[in-house]
Scaffold this active site. Structure first.
Site, PDB file in Angstrom:
ATOM      1  N   VAL A  68       0.849  -1.191   0.000  1.00 58.03           N
ATOM      2  CA  VAL A  68       0.000   0.000   0.000  1.00 58.03           C
ATOM      3  C   VAL A  68       0.882   1.236   0.000  1.00 58.03           C
ATOM      4  CG1 VAL A  68      -1.758   1.316   1.243  1.00 58.03           C
ATOM      5  CG2 VAL A  68      -1.868  -1.185   1.230  1.00 58.03           C
ATOM      6  N   ALA A 113       4.505   4.195   2.803  1.00 49.37           N
ATOM      7  CA  ALA A 113       4.092   2.941   2.177  1.00 49.37           C
ATOM      8  C   ALA A 113       4.312   1.807   3.175  1.00 49.37           C
ATOM      9  CB  ALA A 113       4.884   2.688   0.897  1.00 49.37           C
ATOM     10  N   LYS A 114       3.729   0.669   2.893  1.00 48.13           N
ATOM     11  CA  LYS A 114       3.912  -0.499   3.751  1.00 48.13           C
ATOM     12  C   LYS A 114       3.537  -1.749   2.979  1.00 48.13           C
ATOM     13  CE  LYS A 114       5.180  -1.252   8.122  1.00 48.13           C
ATOM     14  NZ  LYS A 114       6.242  -0.512   8.830  1.00 48.13           N
ATOM     15  N   GLY A 115       4.109  -2.865   3.368  1.00 48.61           N
ATOM     16  CA  GLY A 115       3.791  -4.125   2.709  1.00 48.61           C
ATOM     17  C   GLY A 115       3.671  -5.254   3.712  1.00 48.61           C
ATOM     18  N   ASP A 154      10.577  -5.254   8.615  1.00 53.01           N
ATOM     19  CA  ASP A 154       9.572  -4.981   9.638  1.00 53.01           C
ATOM     20  C   ASP A 154       9.415  -6.269  10.442  1.00 53.01           C
ATOM     21  OD1 ASP A 154       7.557  -2.675  10.293  1.00 53.01           O
ATOM     22  OD2 ASP A 154       6.323  -4.478  10.381  1.00 53.01           O
TER      23      ASP A 154
END
Length: 424
Positions: A68, A113-115, A154
């Site tokens: 995202v 952003a992040k995944g 992460d």
């Protein structure tokens, strides 16, 4: 590709619901920029991918992955990738939005952003983990890149995962692209100081906050939830400053030692077993009793949604340092504020990791690398200066540090949005 995320219906205590509430609370302080506030409530782009891999036994398994990109008005997307069985699109949306705020709060030239992949990595072999990572990278490859979106480690991901991601992306574009991810191994373009950077940021902001409220770190009692890279690094620095860690909780158990843990004995146990559970240098506690421990500083450094209103009523700490992303629910935040407990919010407290990721990215572009001392000096200055700016806003408007952080960060994001304008 999803352009309309209206089907996500958050609850008030869900990660996305918590974030939306935080945006609503800061809106009155945005002045004329409030006309752009819907920008903050809608991710720019969300990608859901299917990740099929052949397991070691010959069967084919499918996993669901996400990337995202929340807001990229200030620069390329930046944010980690987590591997966890509870990963959802809504969670990744919230984490990407918090990255937008975090990057702007410390004035980095990034968007958020992040995944994530919904998987229990502990159930995969190393070869299966590599296949999962490479296929995921290929699936999201057209929206990531050194100038587009830069992933990082992460929860349950590390330097090896980043090396596989970098290699996969590089093979697909036909050239080595070290800047596509950060948190890489040192010999592949990683930065010194990156592994402990998030924990160092927690300590630096905590040290400044303790001075502000007159809390002497010498002899201060610290409780830490989550004892991975963030919690252990922060804890180590607090112990070096004269504090003592009296309680630790992680996925393996909860332990207590009223006199303070000997980290020289504890850390080898954690490395050998993967957690604090079973450590002989402390007594075992019930998990829920952790929130009743008498302490001066509480560091939630595990997952989001840990400090509920009920737990917030029991916390004895004077200072809460959010090492994790979104560890405090909105209802819990209100209780802590009403009780006069100072919270240094995640979007500034744990920004040390992305700050050194920025340093890594810059070093990769220039092919010139700094010493660890240089990294730490630069990191400390950025964190201290950012916190001073945020505290000035909090004092001016008589608001919490969380709302002040959002005020500073959202103003920067929305100014960029306004000045760039709408295209077409």
């Amino acid at each position: 590709m999803i352009s309309n995320l209206s089907f996500v219906t958050p609850t008030p205590d869900s990660p996305w619901g918590t974030y939306l509430m935080q945006v609503d609370r800061v809106t009155p302080y945005l002045g004329h920029l409030a006309r752009w506030v819907e920008t903050l409530k809608r991710p720019k782009r969300a990608l859901i991918v299917d990740i099929p891999i052949e397991l070691d036994d010959g069967t084919v398994a499918h996993y669901e992955g996400y990337r995202v990109q929340h807001n990229m008005s200030r620069g390329p997307g930046k944010g980690g990738v987590r591997y966890h069985p509870d990963v959802t699109l809504e969670e990744v949306m919230a984490l990407s939005a918090w990255m937008s705020v975090k990057n702007a709060a410390v004035n980095l030239p990034y968007g958020g952003a992040k995944g994530g992949i919904r998987v229990d990595p502990k159930k995969l072999s190393n070869k299966e983990l590599e296949k999962l990572t490479r296929r995921y990278t290929s699936e999201i490859g057209f929206i990531i890149g050194p100038q587009q979106d830069i992933p990082a480690p992460d929860v349950n991901t590390n330097g090896q995962i980043m090396a596989w991601m970098m290699d996969t992306y590089s093979m697909n574009v036909g050239a080595t692209a070290t800047g596509v991810v950060t948190g890489k191994p040192i010999h592949l373009g990683g930065s010194l100081g990156r592994v402990k950077a998030t924990g160092r940021g927690v300590f630096v902001t905590g040290r400044e906050a303790a001075r502000r409220i007159g809390l002497d770190l010498q002899g201060a009692r610290v409780a830490v939830q989550g004892f991975g890279n963030v919690g252990s690094a922060a804890g180590e620095l607090f112990v070096q400053a004269g504090a003592k860690i009296v309680a630790i909780q992680d996925h393996s158990g909860t332990i207590f030692n009223d006199k303070g843990f000997d980290l020289a004995e504890l850390m080898p146990h954690v490395r050998a077993t993967g957690g604090v559970g079973g450590f002989k240098g402390g007594e075992k506690m019930n998990a829920e009793e952790f929130w009743d421990v008498k302490c001066d500083i509480l560091i939630p450094a595990a997952l989001e949604g840990q400090i509920t209103a009920e737990r917030a009523r029991r916390i004895t700490a004077k200072l809460v340092l959010e090492g994790a992303n979104g560890p405090t629910l909105g209802s819990g935040d209100d209780v802590l504020s009403d009780r006069g407990i100072l919270v240094v919010p995640d979007v500034i407290c744990n920004a040390g990791g992305v700050t050194v990721s920025y340093f890594e990215w810059v070093q990769d572009f220039s092919s010139f690398f700094w010493t660890e001392d240089e990294i730490n000096v630069r990191l400390d200055k950025i964190m201290v200066d950012a916190l001073k700016r945020i505290w000035a806003v909090a004092d001016e408007h008589k608001i919490t540090l969380r709302t002040a952080t959002f005020a500073v960060a959202c103003e920067r994001i929305l100014i960029a949005r306004e000045e760039r304008g709408l295209y077409p």
